[in-house]
Design a protein around this motif. Structure first.
Motif, short mmCIF file in Angstrom:
data_model
loop_
_atom_site.label_atom_id
_atom_site.label_comp_id
_atom_site.label_asym_id
_atom_site.label_seq_id
_atom_site.Cartn_x
_atom_site.Cartn_y
_atom_site.Cartn_z
N ILE A 1 45.27 10.19 63.45
CA ILE A 1 46.52 9.43 63.54
C ILE A 1 47.49 9.87 62.45
O ILE A 1 48.69 10.06 62.71
CB ILE A 1 46.25 7.91 63.46
N ARG A 2 47.01 10.05 61.24
CA ARG A 2 47.89 10.52 60.15
C ARG A 2 48.47 11.90 60.47
O ARG A 2 49.64 12.17 60.22
CB ARG A 2 47.13 10.55 58.83
N PHE A 3 47.64 12.77 61.03
CA PHE A 3 48.09 14.10 61.42
C PHE A 3 49.20 14.00 62.46
O PHE A 3 50.26 14.61 62.33
CB PHE A 3 46.90 14.90 61.96
N ARG A 4 48.95 13.21 63.51
CA ARG A 4 49.96 13.05 64.57
C ARG A 4 51.24 12.44 64.02
O ARG A 4 52.33 12.88 64.36
CB ARG A 4 49.41 12.16 65.69
N CYS A 5 51.10 11.45 63.16
CA CYS A 5 52.26 10.80 62.58
C CYS A 5 53.10 11.80 61.79
O CYS A 5 54.33 11.81 61.89
CB CYS A 5 51.81 9.64 61.70
N SER A 6 52.45 12.66 61.02
CA SER A 6 53.19 13.65 60.24
C SER A 6 53.95 14.62 61.15
O SER A 6 55.07 15.01 60.85
CB SER A 6 52.27 14.41 59.29
N LEU A 7 53.34 14.99 62.27
CA LEU A 7 54.03 15.87 63.22
C LEU A 7 55.25 15.19 63.83
O LEU A 7 56.32 15.78 63.94
CB LEU A 7 53.08 16.31 64.34
N VAL A 8 55.08 13.93 64.23
CA VAL A 8 56.17 13.20 64.87
C VAL A 8 57.28 12.91 63.87
O VAL A 8 58.47 13.06 64.17
CB VAL A 8 55.65 11.90 65.53
N GLU A 9 56.92 12.51 62.65
CA GLU A 9 57.93 12.21 61.64
C GLU A 9 58.74 13.44 61.26
O GLU A 9 59.90 13.33 60.85
CB GLU A 9 57.29 11.60 60.40
N ALA A 10 58.16 14.62 61.38
CA ALA A 10 58.86 15.87 61.04
C ALA A 10 59.89 16.26 62.09
O ALA A 10 60.75 17.12 61.83
CB ALA A 10 57.85 16.99 60.86
N LYS A 11 59.84 15.66 63.26
CA LYS A 11 60.79 15.98 64.33
C LYS A 11 62.17 15.47 63.98
O LYS A 11 62.33 14.44 63.32
CB LYS A 11 60.36 15.34 65.65
N LYS A 12 63.15 16.18 64.45
CA LYS A 12 64.53 15.68 64.34
C LYS A 12 64.68 14.49 65.26
O LYS A 12 64.06 14.43 66.32
CB LYS A 12 65.51 16.77 64.73
N PRO A 13 65.50 13.52 64.87
CA PRO A 13 65.70 12.35 65.74
C PRO A 13 66.20 12.79 67.12
O PRO A 13 66.97 13.73 67.25
CB PRO A 13 66.76 11.53 65.02
N LYS A 14 65.73 12.08 68.13
CA LYS A 14 66.18 12.35 69.50
C LYS A 14 67.62 11.90 69.63
O LYS A 14 68.01 10.86 69.11
CB LYS A 14 65.32 11.59 70.51
#
Length: 125
Positions: free
Chosen positions: A109-122
């Motif tokens: 979950i922490r890994f996935r969260c870091s990937l998602v948080e690194a995305k530019k806002p939609k």
């Protein structure tokens, strides 16, 4: 403040008590680890997203297992740790009747969260 979606409440309550406990454990862990997570049902599964960023993780119950859907990047990143579980391109199967490997799930979950948080806002249309 944690916000729980009534549709997910109903989804979880539709299963046997043992599966309910497992899904409640996953749900609580996700909320503890992902501040601001929003719940919804997507693809007929409980889905946990970060607003304007995207989906972090999904789960679903089946006859003999609980499926966790952290997407392919997580399956690839944790291939060695997931050896004892049945996996597919974007899913992990945790057998009903066995304790969930909470430390491993927390790491995923922490890994996935870091990937998602690194995305530019939609962009909103």
């Amino acid at each position: 403040m944690q916000t729980y979606d009534e549709a997910i409440d109903a989804y979880i309550q539709g299963f046997e008590p043992e599966k309910q406990v497992m899904m409640d454990q996953l749900r609580s862990l996700i909320h503890a680890l992902v501040p601001g997570v929003v719940e919804s049902i997507k693809w007929r599964m409980p889905t946990f997203s970060l607003p304007d960023k995207g989906d972090v993780i999904h789960f679903a119950a089946f006859k003999g297992h609980i499926g966790l859907y952290p997407l392919p990047e997580a399956i690839d990143a944790f291939e060695a740790e997931l050896e004892q579980y049945h996996t597919s391109k974007g899913a992990i199967q945790f057998p009903v009747g066995q304790p969930l490997p909470m430390p491993l799930i927390e790491t995923i979950i922490r890994f996935r969260c870091s990937l998602v948080e690194a995305k530019k806002p939609k962009k909103r249309t």
